[in-house]
Write a protein that holds these residues in place. Structure first.
Motif, mmCIF file in Angstrom:
data_model
loop_
_atom_site.group_PDB
_atom_site.id
_atom_site.type_symbol
_atom_site.label_atom_id
_atom_site.label_comp_id
_atom_site.label_asym_id
_atom_site.label_seq_id
_atom_site.Cartn_x
_atom_site.Cartn_y
_atom_site.Cartn_z
ATOM 1 N N HIS A 24 0.823 -1.203 0.000
ATOM 2 C CA HIS A 24 0.000 0.000 0.000
ATOM 3 C C HIS A 24 0.862 1.260 0.000
ATOM 4 O O HIS A 24 2.029 1.239 0.406
ATOM 5 N N GLU A 25 0.252 2.349 -0.433
ATOM 6 C CA GLU A 25 0.930 3.644 -0.460
ATOM 7 C C GLU A 25 0.401 4.525 0.667
ATOM 8 O O GLU A 25 -0.808 4.578 0.900
ATOM 9 N N ILE A 26 1.291 5.183 1.358
ATOM 10 C CA ILE A 26 0.886 6.146 2.386
ATOM 11 C C ILE A 26 0.805 7.516 1.715
ATOM 12 O O ILE A 26 1.821 8.138 1.402
ATOM 13 N N ILE A 46 -7.353 9.761 -1.391
ATOM 14 C CA ILE A 46 -7.156 8.763 -0.340
ATOM 15 C C ILE A 46 -8.301 7.748 -0.366
ATOM 16 O O ILE A 46 -9.469 8.105 -0.475
ATOM 17 N N ASP A 47 -7.964 6.465 -0.253
ATOM 18 C CA ASP A 47 -8.972 5.394 -0.250
ATOM 19 C C ASP A 47 -9.529 5.132 1.140
ATOM 20 O O ASP A 47 -10.702 4.781 1.295
ATOM 21 N N VAL A 48 -8.690 5.266 2.159
ATOM 22 C CA VAL A 48 -9.124 5.012 3.530
ATOM 23 C C VAL A 48 -8.168 5.716 4.493
ATOM 24 O O VAL A 48 -6.973 5.845 4.196
ATOM 25 N N ALA A 49 -8.704 6.190 5.615
ATOM 26 C CA ALA A 49 -7.883 6.818 6.649
ATOM 27 C C ALA A 49 -7.812 5.901 7.863
ATOM 28 O O ALA A 49 -8.819 5.313 8.265
ATOM 29 N N ALA A 219 -8.377 -1.666 7.185
ATOM 30 C CA ALA A 219 -8.307 -0.681 6.102
ATOM 31 C C ALA A 219 -8.525 -1.340 4.752
ATOM 32 O O ALA A 219 -9.202 -0.777 3.873
ATOM 33 N N GLU A 220 -7.986 -2.531 4.556
ATOM 34 C CA GLU A 220 -8.192 -3.259 3.302
ATOM 35 C C GLU A 220 -9.652 -3.658 3.116
ATOM 36 O O GLU A 220 -10.128 -3.815 1.987
ATOM 37 N N PHE A 221 -10.355 -3.805 4.216
ATOM 38 C CA PHE A 221 -11.762 -4.212 4.224
ATOM 39 C C PHE A 221 -12.706 -3.051 3.868
ATOM 40 O O PHE A 221 -13.800 -3.266 3.356
ATOM 41 N N MET A 222 -12.282 -1.800 4.108
ATOM 42 C CA MET A 222 -13.205 -0.674 4.123
ATOM 43 C C MET A 222 -13.451 0.092 2.825
ATOM 44 O O MET A 222 -14.500 0.738 2.699
ATOM 45 N N PRO A 223 -12.556 0.140 1.850
ATOM 46 C CA PRO A 223 -12.807 1.005 0.696
ATOM 47 C C PRO A 223 -14.177 0.770 0.060
ATOM 48 O O PRO A 223 -14.594 -0.376 -0.140
#
Length: 237
Positions: A24-26, A46-49, A219-223
């Motif tokens: 992932h990218e920050i 941003i995809d998720v915080a 975070a991977e679950f949320m987008p």
């Protein structure tokens, strides 16, 4: 996936390392020195915080992300008096994932605690109390994990109505002893005791890595998700 890290303490840095290792990218890092950078313009790609800050700033951080239509994963505790307001936003289409503890082992411990409480409930000779130990920099007391454990007992025992951060001899109160020592990542114990014996279940965290991995998995679950989620959803518990 582009992640915003809101809070860049020890946990934030651990999350960053695991997220990067998983490809992932920050895209944004918010710390005490650049809080003004948390705005809609900075969040547009941003995809998720992932938010690990403090009880005073957490709710405001969520609102900024919601306005930018960025789902939030939060492990900040101590702000739960505003939980209904957050759930209202989720009902309106925002995405939010909250856990008082992101560790797989702790969430299995939560389920074990509920099961043991149900088993103990018929036996009036047993009473429960709790102890939690954290590092000296832990801001909230008792911990969010301890409160979740306490709620698991209160919801499943007919005589427990509330928890108290003190020793209590009242039958309807659950005592929580909160200690702060050194650099302890987190230890939580629940003890059922009678005049003749006791049963203790305990979870000891050895490092922050388990918490950080759980946050990245969340975070991977949320987008692109809308609604309110937790570790039960992620782990199918």
């Amino acid at each position: 996936m582009r992640i915003a890290l809101i809070g860049y303490g020890k946990m934030g840095k651990e999350i960053e390392q695991i997220a990067r290792n998983r490809g992932h990218e920050i895209g944004l890092i918010i710390d005490q020195d650049n809080q003004k950078d948390l705005n809609a313009d900075q969040l547009k790609d941003i995809d998720v915080a992932i938010e690990f800050t403090n009880p005073e700033s957490a709710y405001g951080n969520y609102q900024i992300c919601f306005e930018a239509k960025v789902p939030v994963v939060s492990g900040t505790t101590g702000w739960l008096d505003k939980m209904d307001l957050v759930k209202e936003k989720c009902n309106a289409g925002d995405g939010f994932f909250y856990a008082s503890n992101f560790s797989l082992g702790v969430n299995l411990f939560f389920e074990l605690n509920k099961k043991l409480t149900k088993l103990m409930a018929p036996f009036e000779e047993y009473n429960a109390d709790m102890e939690e130990i954290h590092h000296i920099h832990k801001l909230d007391s008792p911990s969010g994990t301890a409160i979740t454990l306490a709620e698991g007992i209160i919801d499943n025992h007919p005589k427990k109505d509330k928890w108290i951060e003190a020793t209590s001899m009242k039958e309807d109160e659950l005592s929580i002893l909160a200690k702060r020592h050194g650099a302890v990542p987190g230890t939580h114990s629940v003890t059922w005791h009678s005049e003749v014996d006791e049963i203790t279940i305990q979870h000891l965290a050895y490092s922050r890595k388990g918490f950080a991995l759980g946050a990245v998995l969340a975070a991977e679950f949320m987008p692109k998700k809308e609604g309110f989620f937790g570790m039960k959803d992620l782990l199918n518990l």
